[in-house]
Design a protein around this motif. Structure first.
Motif, PDB file in Angstrom:
ATOM      1  N   ALA A 126       0.886  -1.125  -0.028  1.00  0.00           N
ATOM      2  CA  ALA A 126      -0.227   0.276  -0.585  1.00  0.00           C
ATOM      3  C   ALA A 126       1.565   1.645   0.119  1.00  0.00           C
ATOM      4  O   ALA A 126       1.670   1.395   0.300  1.00  0.00           O
ATOM      5  CB  ALA A 126      -0.982   0.399   0.998  1.00  0.00           C
ATOM      6  N   VAL A 127       0.275   2.624  -0.536  1.00  0.00           N
ATOM      7  CA  VAL A 127       1.120   3.634  -0.333  1.00  0.00           C
ATOM      8  C   VAL A 127       0.557   4.554   0.903  1.00  0.00           C
ATOM      9  O   VAL A 127      -0.190   4.698   0.725  1.00  0.00           O
ATOM     10  CB  VAL A 127       1.528   4.400  -1.417  1.00  0.00           C
ATOM     11  CG1 VAL A 127       0.091   4.405  -1.969  1.00  0.00           C
ATOM     12  CG2 VAL A 127       2.343   5.661  -1.737  1.00  0.00           C
ATOM     13  N   LEU A 128       1.025   5.309   1.678  1.00  0.00           N
ATOM     14  CA  LEU A 128       0.678   5.535   2.714  1.00  0.00           C
ATOM     15  C   LEU A 128       1.012   7.326   2.095  1.00  0.00           C
ATOM     16  O   LEU A 128       1.967   8.041   1.771  1.00  0.00           O
ATOM     17  CB  LEU A 128       1.335   5.753   3.759  1.00  0.00           C
ATOM     18  CG  LEU A 128       1.143   6.680   4.586  1.00  0.00           C
ATOM     19  CD1 LEU A 128      -0.474   6.439   5.566  1.00  0.00           C
ATOM     20  CD2 LEU A 128       2.289   7.051   6.140  1.00  0.00           C
ATOM     21  N   LEU A 129      -0.070   8.467   1.136  1.00  0.00           N
ATOM     22  CA  LEU A 129      -0.016   9.546   1.424  1.00  0.00           C
ATOM     23  C   LEU A 129      -0.098  10.533   3.101  1.00  0.00           C
ATOM     24  O   LEU A 129      -1.039  10.648   2.705  1.00  0.00           O
ATOM     25  CB  LEU A 129      -1.200  10.135  -0.098  1.00  0.00           C
ATOM     26  CG  LEU A 129      -0.836   9.141  -0.984  1.00  0.00           C
ATOM     27  CD1 LEU A 129      -1.761   9.456  -1.758  1.00  0.00           C
ATOM     28  CD2 LEU A 129       0.513   9.719  -1.340  1.00  0.00           C
ATOM     29  N   HIS A 130       0.689  11.050   3.019  1.00  0.00           N
ATOM     30  CA  HIS A 130       0.659  11.901   4.819  1.00  0.00           C
ATOM     31  C   HIS A 130       0.532  12.991   4.087  1.00  0.00           C
ATOM     32  O   HIS A 130       1.615  14.171   4.380  1.00  0.00           O
ATOM     33  CB  HIS A 130       1.324  11.670   5.647  1.00  0.00           C
ATOM     34  CG  HIS A 130       1.231  12.214   6.897  1.00  0.00           C
ATOM     35  ND1 HIS A 130       2.376  12.207   8.357  1.00  0.00           N
ATOM     36  CD2 HIS A 130       0.480  12.976   7.023  1.00  0.00           C
ATOM     37  CE1 HIS A 130       1.633  12.496   8.743  1.00  0.00           C
ATOM     38  NE2 HIS A 130       0.221  13.287   8.609  1.00  0.00           N
TER      39      HIS A 130
END
Lengths: 235, 266
Positions: A126-130
Motif C-alpha cells: 500500500a502507499v501512504l499519502l500523508h
C-alpha cells in the motif's frame, strides 16, 4: 543506492531520494542544454513533477544561461530545484536565482526496532499519502492507497486495491481499478464526488447527514455505503 | 532594506486579485512602508486603472525587463502616497514577453529599495502565473465564498506547494454575512476547512468597492467602508500586528466561531 535509469555517453540521469539528478559535467553547455530538454520531452512521464537537480561540474554559468534553462524547464512543467557545481560563480548565480546548491542529505537511517513483516500475515503493498490531496492531484497505484488527510474535490485516486482516507473524502476515487470488486473504500467523511469500485459507479447523495465514518463496498450488484459503527462486526 | 515579495493570486479570474493588490499596497504605504505594486497581467493590465494611475504610464514592466528604460523610470509614484509605486504591465504584449527568471532578477533589484513588493498575478496556471510566483517570499490566495472559486484556489495552493513557496495565506473576498446566514453562500469556516491554510483576512461584500474601482480611488482610502477596513487589517497583519477579527454582523455567531478557529491554530 541510487538507481541508474539510463546512460548516455555524456549525460547521466539518476533517480535520487529527493528527485532526479542529471550530470551535465562532461559535455559543453551549448550541447548539454538542448540534449537535456530533448530527454525531458522524450521522457515526459519520467520527469513530470520531479524535483530536478543538475550537476554541471566546473562549467561556469551566468545568470542568463541558468535563467534560460529554468524558464525552458518551467515551460515543460518541471521545476529546476538545484544546481551542483564546482565553480563559485555558478554557485552564486544559482543562489541568486533561488536554487539550491546542495542535495539535502537524507536523514541518517536509524536501525529499525520494528521486526520485518510476518509473511504469514499476507501483507499487501500500500502507499501512504500523508498530505492533503488538492484539486488537480492525481494518484494511481497498483495496490492499496491510504491517505492521512483530506481528499478535496477535483483530486483523483485510482488503486487496484482498497482506498482508505483518514479525513474527508470529497474527490473522485476508483478502487479495484483492475477489476477486483472485492475491495472497499472507507473514509471518516465519505462524500466523494464520484466513487467507483471495479466497474460500478456511485455518486454521493445530496442530502448528507452529519458526517460519520463510512465504508463502501459492492453488495448485490451495487455500491453500498454503511456506517462504520453499524459495520464493525464484519470488517 | 530587504523587501518582502508577496504574490497575490487565485486561479480563477474576477475574485478580486487586482482590488486586493491595490488596496494592500495603499494600506501598507499608509502604515509608513515603502511599497511597489507590480502588475504581472501582461496584455490585460488593469491595476493601473484601479489605482487611478492609468494616465501616467510612460514605461512598463516589459520595457524595464528588455532594457528600454531604467527600473526607476517604470515606477509610477502614487498621487496620494509618495511611498507607493506601481510598475504597470505592458498592454500590447503577452505573458511570454517575460520569463520567471526576469521576475526574479527584477525583484532582487527592487528588494534593496523597498519594504514590500506586491505582485498582482494573472488568472490561470500558465506562464503568467509562473512569472508572478517565481520571486515570491509569500503568497496570498484570494478566493470568494463560492464553490468554483474555492476549487480553483485549492488547485493553486497545490501548485504553490509544489513550487516550494511555503504555505500560502488565504484572503476570503466578497463575503456576504446575510447570504451565509440564509445558507446561500459558503461561510468563511467552510472555505477554510476545505483549503486548510491560514486565513489572513475576510473582506465583506461592499458596494463601495465597485464605486471605488470606477473612480480609481481604492476603497481602503474610504474610512467608512467595511471592505476598506478589512484590507487595512490585512496590511496590519502582514506587518505582524495582532488584529482582532472584524465583527461583520451585528448579531454575533459566525465570526466569533472563526475567531476561535484561528486563535488556536496559528
Amino acid at each position: 543506492m541510487p538507481t541508474r535509469v539510463m546512460d548516455l555517453s555524456e549525460m547521466e540521469i539518476k533517480g535520487i531520494k529527493d528527485g532526479i539528478l542529471v550530470h551535465l559535467d562532461k559535455a559543453e553547455w551549448d550541447r548539454a542544454k538542448p540534449e537535456l530538454i530533448k530527454q525531458i520531452k522524450q521522457n515526459q512521464s519520467f520527469f513530470q513533477g520531479a524535483r530536478l537537480f543538475i550537476d554541471v561540474g566546473d562549467t561556469i554559468l551566468k545568470a542568463k544561461e541558468l535563467g534560460e534553462l529554468r524558464d525552458n524547464l518551467s515551460d515543460q512543467g518541471i521545476v529546476l530545484t538545484g544546481v551542483l557545481s564546482l565553480s563559485n560563480v555558478t554557485r552564486e548565480t544559482a543562489q541568486l536565482l533561488g536554487l539550491k546548491i546542495t542535495i539535502d542529505k537524507p536523514k541518517p537511517q536509524k536501525p529499525s526496532s520494528i521486526a520485518p513483516l510476518d509473511t504469514l500475515l499476507k501483507g499487501e503493498s500500500a502507499v501512504l499519502l500523508h498530505r492533503t490531496m488538492r484539486s488537480g492531484h492525481k494518484v494511481s497505484y497498483h495496490g492499496h492507497v491510504v491517505v492521512l488527510g483530506d481528499v478535496n474535490p477535483g483530486a483523483e485516486i485510482i488503486a487496484s486495491g482498497c482506498i482508505v482516507v483518514w479525513g474527508r473524502l470529497r474527490g473522485t476515487v476508483h478502487a479495484g481499478a483492475e477489476g477486483d470488486e472485492d475491495v472497499v473504500v472507507c473514509a471518516l467523511d465519505l462524500s466523494p464526488m464520484q466513487l467507483r469500485i471495479g466497474s460500478k459507479i456511485a455518486i454521493t447523495p445530496q442530502d448528507q447527514e452529519k458526517p460519520q465514518p463510512e465504508i463502501a463496498r459492492i453488495k448485490g450488484n451495487q455500491i453500498i455505503a454503511e456506517t462504520w459503527q453499524h459495520h464493525r462486526g464484519d470488517l | 532594506m530587504n523587501g518582502t515579495v508577496i504574490t497575490i493570486t487565485s486561479g480563477k479570474g474576477g475574485v478580486g486579485k487586482t482590488t486586493a493588490t491595490a488596496n494592500l499596497g495603499i494600506a501598507l504605504a499608509s502604515l509608513g512602508q515603502k511599497v511597489v505594486c507590480i502588475d504581472a497581467d501582461i496584455g490585460l493590465r488593469n491595476l493601473d486603472v484601479v489605482m487611478g494611475l492609468e494616465n501616467r504610464i510612460v514605461y512598463d514592466l516589459v520595457d524595464a525587463v528588455e532594457g528600454r528604460c531604467r527600473l526607476s523610470q517604470a515606477m509610477i509614484r502614487d498621487k496620494r502616497h509618495p511611498s507607493l509605486f506601481l510598475i504597470p504591465a505592458a498592454q500590447s504584449r503577452d505573458k511570454t514577453a517575460i520569463a520567471p527568471s526576469d521576475m526574479v532578477f527584477l525583484c532582487n533589484e527592487l528588494r534593496s529599495e523597498v519594504d514590500w513588493i506586491i505582485i498582482d498575478s494573472p488568472a490561470g496556471i500558465e506562464r503568467g502565473f509562473r512569472n508572478a510566483i517565481a520571486p515570491a517570499n509569500e503568497v496570498l490566495v484570494v478566493t470568494n465564498p463560492e464553490v468554483s472559486a474555492v476549487r480553483d484556489a485549492d488547485r493553486i495552493i497545490g501548485l504553490i506547494e509544489a513550487e516550494e513557496k511555503g504555505t500560502a495565506k488565504l484572503v476570503i473576498n466578497r463575503l456576504n454575512p446575510e447570504k451565509v446566514k440564509k445558507g446561500d453562500m459558503l461561510s468563511a469556516s467552510d472555505v477554510v476547512e476545505l483549503l486548510a491554510i491560514p486565513l489572513i483576512g475576510i473582506v465583506p461584500e461592499d458596494e463601495a468597492v465597485l464605486v471605488s474601482i470606477n473612480h480609481g480611488y481604492p476603497v481602503v482610502l474610504n474610512e467608512r467602508s467595511e471592505a476598506g477596513k478589512a484590507f487595512m487589517n490585512i496590511g496590519r497583519r502582514l506587518l505582524g500586528e495582532e488584529v482582532p477579527w472584524m465583527e461583520l454582523d451585528s448579531r454575533k455567531g459566525l465570526f466569533n466561531r472563526i475567531g476561535k478557529l484561528f486563535s488556536g491554530g496559528n
